[in-house]
Scaffold this active site. Structure first.
Site, PDB file in Angstrom:
ATOM      1  N   ARG B  42       0.863  -1.181   0.000  1.00  0.00           N
ATOM      2  CA  ARG B  42       0.000   0.000   0.000  1.00  0.00           C
ATOM      3  C   ARG B  42       0.895   1.224   0.000  1.00  0.00           C
ATOM      4  O   ARG B  42       1.763   1.368   0.857  1.00  0.00           O
ATOM      5  CB  ARG B  42      -0.907   0.011   1.234  1.00  0.00           C
ATOM      6  CG  ARG B  42      -1.894   1.170   1.212  1.00  0.00           C
ATOM      7  CD  ARG B  42      -3.043   0.975   2.178  1.00  0.00           C
ATOM      8  NE  ARG B  42      -2.646   1.156   3.562  1.00  0.00           N
ATOM      9  CZ  ARG B  42      -3.452   0.955   4.609  1.00  0.00           C
ATOM     10  NH1 ARG B  42      -4.680   0.523   4.418  1.00  0.00           N
ATOM     11  NH2 ARG B  42      -3.018   1.145   5.822  1.00  0.00           N
ATOM     12  N   SER B 111     -12.505  -3.963   0.302  1.00  0.00           N
ATOM     13  CA  SER B 111     -12.802  -3.447   1.646  1.00  0.00           C
ATOM     14  C   SER B 111     -14.286  -3.196   1.788  1.00  0.00           C
ATOM     15  O   SER B 111     -14.901  -2.593   0.902  1.00  0.00           O
ATOM     16  CB  SER B 111     -12.086  -2.107   1.882  1.00  0.00           C
ATOM     17  OG  SER B 111     -10.705  -2.298   2.012  1.00  0.00           O
ATOM     18  N   LYS B 140      -5.130   4.607   9.791  1.00  0.00           N
ATOM     19  CA  LYS B 140      -5.960   5.211   8.752  1.00  0.00           C
ATOM     20  C   LYS B 140      -6.979   6.106   9.438  1.00  0.00           C
ATOM     21  O   LYS B 140      -7.646   5.699  10.383  1.00  0.00           O
ATOM     22  CB  LYS B 140      -6.689   4.143   7.938  1.00  0.00           C
ATOM     23  CG  LYS B 140      -5.809   3.432   6.926  1.00  0.00           C
ATOM     24  CD  LYS B 140      -6.656   2.632   5.957  1.00  0.00           C
ATOM     25  CE  LYS B 140      -7.187   3.484   4.815  1.00  0.00           C
ATOM     26  NZ  LYS B 140      -7.977   2.689   3.834  1.00  0.00           N
TER      27      LYS B 140
END
Lengths: 218, 218
Positions: B42, B111, B140
């Site tokens: 990521r 997700s 996050k």
């Protein structure tokens, strides 16, 4: 597979943040009516989903009019929205990877900021070079020293690949860019930031046509 | 074409900015020695060229060890570096586009932040759901309300797709996440920010193995 031979002469690079006369789709639609011959969707802020959706909207607008759509950097977005190709800079995906993923029929342009990069772009088989920047410009601040008209002439003497000049080009200097050997002029603010994108595009297209007529007479 | 059936049990999501014990490649190599079963690259900051190069480096590290590599969001990077799949969020490329571009053999996870999104992920044919976030997490900040263990149990009762829980998971709560029905735990800081990524991964793997033994006994 034969690649299309695009008309690079009036090449619009998008910038949503500069559009003053309407949405980006509005600006592109009017610019195409005015005579833009190619559109590059450049987008650094949108999430991938919105980027693809914007690409699809532009593709639906441009394909029926025969105007090719390229996507800046993002091969995934280009493939997802059915664009005709990509334009890649020196920090974007490598040409060989882009060609492998996009296929032999795609249009792939490479930004060049030095003679070495220009030689590499021609050697690797790019469809055109983005001569970047030809003049200093406030639109992009991460660019290297401008090529100037003399630098553009030098590239023209040395390379046969189509040259698309970008950076600081507008109606006042477009003719001299063509005279220095450009096959196309890429503009951002000259169209996006214009209150009348159709008229702005028409003015640039008239310059491009005049240059071609002059070349045909010689 | 049969898709691989990956082992999701200890799933590392990378974050270069959190790596304290070495480069990202160092951290991933040691995490794999410790028992990580899957890695998701990521990366939101790197330019495409560096992103692809990092993907290639991880691929070279992981492929000989049989550990699948997924790329977050970027199908172009995944295709360029030969990753095994992609993980997509709700603002990333759409599942149908990702599947078309990646091919039938790729692993594609989605997700989910609501039951509706979970139903859609199962309906569209995703390989697994990322249950995001299961707990509140500082890694996050753009996430919705946590699922909690009760939310995870609800998804487990309702859906057959593999569930990979992410968000605030570490050695202290990993067992209860498995007990609530997760097939895998995805971690960022529990490994990346650990001074000993190998040991951190080994601890989580031991929890995952214990949970499987318990399930086999039932």
């Amino acid at each position: 597979m034969t690649r299309m031979q695009p008309d690079y002469s009036v090449y619009l690079v998008t910038d949503r943040t500069l559009c003053v006369s309407g949405t980006l789709e509005d600006v592109v639609a009017r610019a195409v009516q005015g005579g833009v011959t190619m559109v590059q969707l450049r987008e650094k802020q949108l999430c991938t989903r919105e980027f693809v959706e914007l690409g699809r909207a532009l593709r639906a607008l441009l394909a029926p009019r025969g105007v090719p759509l390229l996507v800046n950097d993002r091969v995934d977005v280009a493939l997802a929205c059915g664009a005709d190709g990509v334009h890649i800079g020196q920090s974007d995906i490598r040409y060989a990877d882009a060609r492998r993923l996009m296929g032999a029929g795609a249009v792939i342009g490479v930004s060049v900021e030095s003679v070495e990069q220009a030689a590499e772009a021609e050697r690797c088989g790019a469809d055109y070079m983005g001569v970047s920047p030809v003049f200093a410009t406030p639109t992009k601040t991460d660019t290297s020293a401008p090529w100037g008209l003399e630098g553009l002439r030098g590239l023209r003497r040395r390379f046969s690949l189509p040259l698309v000049a970008i950076g600081g080009i507008g109606p006042d200097n477009a003719a001299e860019v063509f005279e220095a050997g450009a096959d196309g002029i890429a503009v951002v603010s000259a169209i996006c930031a214009s209150p009348d994108p159709q008229q702005a595009a028409a003015t640039l297209r008239a310059v491009a046509r005049g240059k071609r007529r002059a070349a045909a007479v010689l």
